[in-house]
Design a protein around this motif. Structure first.
Motif, PDB file in Angstrom:
ATOM      1  N   UNK A  31      65.505  65.876  -0.270  1.00 16.91           N
ATOM      2  CA  UNK A  31      65.246  67.321  -0.178  1.00 16.91           C
ATOM      3  C   UNK A  31      65.041  67.911  -1.576  1.00 16.91           C
ATOM      4  N   UNK A  32      65.902  67.507  -2.510  1.00 19.09           N
ATOM      5  CA  UNK A  32      65.779  67.992  -3.890  1.00 19.09           C
ATOM      6  C   UNK A  32      64.456  67.556  -4.511  1.00 19.09           C
ATOM      7  N   UNK A  33      64.076  66.295  -4.312  1.00 18.47           N
ATOM      8  CA  UNK A  33      62.838  65.771  -4.899  1.00 18.47           C
ATOM      9  C   UNK A  33      61.616  66.465  -4.310  1.00 18.47           C
ATOM     10  N   UNK A  34      61.665  66.762  -3.019  1.00 21.74           N
ATOM     11  CA  UNK A  34      60.559  67.506  -2.389  1.00 21.74           C
ATOM     12  C   UNK A  34      60.349  68.837  -3.098  1.00 21.74           C
ATOM     13  N   UNK A  35      61.468  69.427  -3.543  1.00 15.90           N
ATOM     14  CA  UNK A  35      61.409  70.710  -4.252  1.00 15.90           C
ATOM     15  C   UNK A  35      61.238  70.553  -5.754  1.00 15.90           C
ATOM     16  N   UNK A  36      61.002  69.328  -6.206  1.00 14.70           N
ATOM     17  CA  UNK A  36      60.735  69.094  -7.620  1.00 14.70           C
ATOM     18  C   UNK A  36      61.972  69.045  -8.492  1.00 14.70           C
ATOM     19  N   UNK A  37      63.142  68.828  -7.884  1.00 13.22           N
ATOM     20  CA  UNK A  37      64.403  68.799  -8.635  1.00 13.22           C
ATOM     21  C   UNK A  37      65.085  67.449  -8.506  1.00 13.22           C
ATOM     22  N   UNK A  38      66.070  67.223  -9.354  1.00  6.41           N
ATOM     23  CA  UNK A  38      66.918  66.039  -9.293  1.00  6.41           C
ATOM     24  C   UNK A  38      68.349  66.514  -9.049  1.00  6.41           C
ATOM     25  N   UNK A  39      68.868  66.222  -7.885  1.00  7.67           N
ATOM     26  CA  UNK A  39      70.182  66.700  -7.468  1.00  7.67           C
ATOM     27  C   UNK A  39      71.280  65.910  -8.177  1.00  7.67           C
ATOM     28  N   UNK A  40      71.975  66.572  -9.082  1.00  4.70           N
ATOM     29  CA  UNK A  40      73.120  65.968  -9.774  1.00  4.70           C
ATOM     30  C   UNK A  40      74.315  66.900  -9.642  1.00  4.70           C
ATOM     31  N   UNK A  41      75.486  66.304  -9.465  1.00  3.50           N
ATOM     32  CA  UNK A  41      76.702  67.098  -9.355  1.00  3.50           C
ATOM     33  C   UNK A  41      77.887  66.224  -9.735  1.00  3.50           C
ATOM     34  N   UNK A  42      79.107  66.684  -9.433  1.00  5.31           N
ATOM     35  CA  UNK A  42      80.301  65.970  -9.877  1.00  5.31           C
ATOM     36  C   UNK A  42      80.715  64.838  -8.945  1.00  5.31           C
ATOM     37  N   UNK A  43      79.928  64.570  -7.913  1.00  7.09           N
ATOM     38  CA  UNK A  43      80.174  63.395  -7.078  1.00  7.09           C
ATOM     39  C   UNK A  43      78.894  62.568  -7.005  1.00  7.09           C
ATOM     40  N   UNK A  44      78.978  61.301  -6.607  1.00  8.73           N
ATOM     41  CA  UNK A  44      77.766  60.477  -6.524  1.00  8.73           C
ATOM     42  C   UNK A  44      76.763  61.063  -5.539  1.00  8.73           C
ATOM     43  N   UNK A  45      75.474  60.936  -5.862  1.00  2.00           N
ATOM     44  CA  UNK A  45      74.400  61.342  -4.967  1.00  2.00           C
ATOM     45  C   UNK A  45      73.460  60.148  -4.808  1.00  2.00           C
ATOM     46  N   UNK A  46      73.262  59.725  -3.579  1.00  2.00           N
ATOM     47  CA  UNK A  46      72.409  58.570  -3.311  1.00  2.00           C
ATOM     48  C   UNK A  46      70.958  58.874  -3.676  1.00  2.00           C
ATOM     49  N   UNK A  47      70.194  57.836  -4.014  1.00  2.00           N
ATOM     50  CA  UNK A  47      68.789  57.998  -4.368  1.00  2.00           C
ATOM     51  C   UNK A  47      67.969  58.464  -3.155  1.00  2.00           C
ATOM     52  N   UNK A  48      66.806  59.040  -3.432  1.00  2.00           N
ATOM     53  CA  UNK A  48      65.949  59.583  -2.386  1.00  2.00           C
ATOM     54  C   UNK A  48      65.280  58.478  -1.564  1.00  2.00           C
ATOM     55  N   UNK A  49      64.641  58.876  -0.476  1.00  2.00           N
ATOM     56  CA  UNK A  49      63.807  57.964   0.308  1.00  2.00           C
ATOM     57  C   UNK A  49      62.472  57.847  -0.418  1.00  2.00           C
ATOM     58  N   UNK A  50      62.338  56.828  -1.234  1.00  2.00           N
ATOM     59  CA  UNK A  50      61.145  56.691  -2.089  1.00  2.00           C
ATOM     60  C   UNK A  50      59.872  56.490  -1.270  1.00  2.00           C
ATOM     61  N   UNK A  51      60.003  55.821  -0.122  1.00  2.00           N
ATOM     62  CA  UNK A  51      58.832  55.565   0.715  1.00  2.00           C
ATOM     63  C   UNK A  51      58.128  56.850   1.151  1.00  2.00           C
ATOM     64  N   UNK A  52      58.885  57.916   1.267  1.00  2.00           N
ATOM     65  CA  UNK A  52      58.349  59.184   1.741  1.00  2.00           C
ATOM     66  C   UNK A  52      57.306  59.748   0.784  1.00  2.00           C
ATOM     67  N   UNK A  53      57.427  59.396  -0.516  1.00  2.00           N
ATOM     68  CA  UNK A  53      56.557  59.981  -1.530  1.00  2.00           C
ATOM     69  C   UNK A  53      55.420  59.041  -1.934  1.00  2.00           C
ATOM     70  N   UNK A  54      55.409  57.856  -1.367  1.00  2.00           N
ATOM     71  CA  UNK A  54      54.349  56.913  -1.716  1.00  2.00           C
ATOM     72  C   UNK A  54      53.050  57.273  -0.990  1.00  2.00           C
ATOM     73  N   UNK A  55      51.979  57.257  -1.729  1.00  2.00           N
ATOM     74  CA  UNK A  55      50.672  57.640  -1.156  1.00  2.00           C
ATOM     75  C   UNK A  55      50.015  56.461  -0.458  1.00  2.00           C
TER      76      UNK A  55
END
Length: 361
Positions: free
Chosen positions: A337-361
């Motif tokens: 969701x963050x990557x769709x909005x052009x951001x990188x979601x970082x916070x004080x707990x672990x955040x799993x990587x995005x679904x990379x396949x979704x952005x592949x052309x």
């Protein structure tokens, strides 16, 4: 001359890959199984007198088809036309395309927490859990300069105030029988509040009917124009728990109509047109192999970890139903969701990587 052509090519490539999504609408429909999404009507359930509400004729007339593709399109016509042609759909396990929750509980609060935080907190182990200590992606996006004050959430279930930690998050979370409009509601908001409060309450005070959540969210979309909007429908789960298969399918079919209504509005509004992404998913799955268990979910129900998701928007290539073998997880959705909005979601707990396949052309 060659140098000018090279510069033009680089500029064109940059512009074509540049961020296009300026708005995102996240939609969940509680506990709606991947089986109906991809395979259509489950005849074993529809034929069972315990579950068909004495009206299998209605169920078959409205939702059966010549094959599973025709049936699933009857249940979710917009999903299997517009989204299937212009977006991506994940979770058909019959094709080896697997999506699962990562939390060990397989019910709602932990599932929504996983979706929104990108993290599995094993302490979040109850639907009655306190205000979520984990930072959610909506909260993160709301703090970005271009998005601040332009985030809102609407959920049929009263737990969303806690799941999204409304007090800390700093954006409005309208859940269950919360009034919209604060101290100065518009005439439309007054009517929405009155209708909801005076409505039939089959789920008591814990959850309102989805129709109220939908039209509260639509009013917000039309009048306040949020850039980040979350809508959480709940009736698919409620009717399944009741063992009412007809109502379960009707609820899913209605959600599909509402998604179409949202998309039609978006594509006819200057702020949103061609600049908005839809992200659609569920908090958990349900049982399958033992047919009486289709009503339920939880760690003791085989198959209840199995989910699905779909997305459509400027960043999403039109691949339709994904048919490749893969294993994806619910905890990847927050960063997606963050990557769709052009951001990188970082916070004080672990955040799993995005679904990379979704952005592949």
């Amino acid at each position: 001359m060659k140098k000018s052509i090279l510069i033009l090519f680089i500029l064109t490539s940059f512009l074509s890959s540049a961020q296009k999504t300026e708005n995102i609408i996240i939609i969940t429909t509680d506990g709606f199984r991947w089986q109906e999404v991809f395979k259509g009507l489950d005849t074993a359930i529809a034929n069972d007198k315990k579950f068909n509400q004495g009206d299998s004729t209605y169920i078959y007339k409205k939702y059966s088809g010549q094959d599973f593709k025709a049936s699933r399109k009857k249940i979710m016509p917009f999903f299997w036309s517009e989204i299937a042609s212009k977006g991506q759909i994940y979770g058909n396990r019959d094709l080896g395309n697997k999506v699962d929750v990562s939390n060990p509980y397989w019910f709602s609060y932990p599932g929504y927490s996983e979706i929104m935080t990108g993290n599995v907190d094993v302490n979040v182990n109850s639907n009655g859990y306190k205000a979520n200590p984990n930072v959610n992606v909506l909260e993160f996006l709301n703090k970005q300069p271009k998005l601040k004050g332009k985030t809102a959430a609407f959920g049929a279930w009263d737990a969303f105030d806690r799941i999204l930690n409304e007090e800390r998050s700093g954006f409005p979370v309208i859940s269950a029988f919360d009034n919209v409009g604060g101290n100065k509601p518009t005439q439309t908001q007054k009517l929405l509040n009155e209708m909801r409060n005076n409505s039939f309450k089959p789920f008591h005070e814990d959850e309102c009917l989805d129709v109220f959540t939908h039209y509260q969210a639509m009013d917000e979309l039309k009048t306040k124009k949020p850039k980040v909007l979350y809508i959480a429908y709940g009736e698919t789960d409620e009717w399944a728990h009741h063992g009412d298969y007809r109502s379960y399918l009707d609820a899913a079919n209605q959600v599909d109509k509402w998604i179409q209504e949202i998309w039609n509005f978006v594509q006819n509004d200057p702020q949103y047109k061609n600049k908005t992404t839809l992200f659609i998913t569920v908090d958990h799955g349900r049982g399958d192999k033992i047919k009486s268990q289709w009503r339920d979910h939880g760690a003791d129900i085989e198959g209840a970890s199995q989910i699905w998701f779909a997305a459509m928007g400027p960043e999403i290539a039109p691949k339709g139903e994904i048919k490749t073998d893969s294993q994806l997880y619910q905890k990847q959705f927050a960063q997606t969701i963050a990557k769709i909005m052009g951001s990188n979601f970082t916070t004080n707990h672990p955040v799993e990587t995005e679904v990379k396949e979704l952005f592949e052309k």
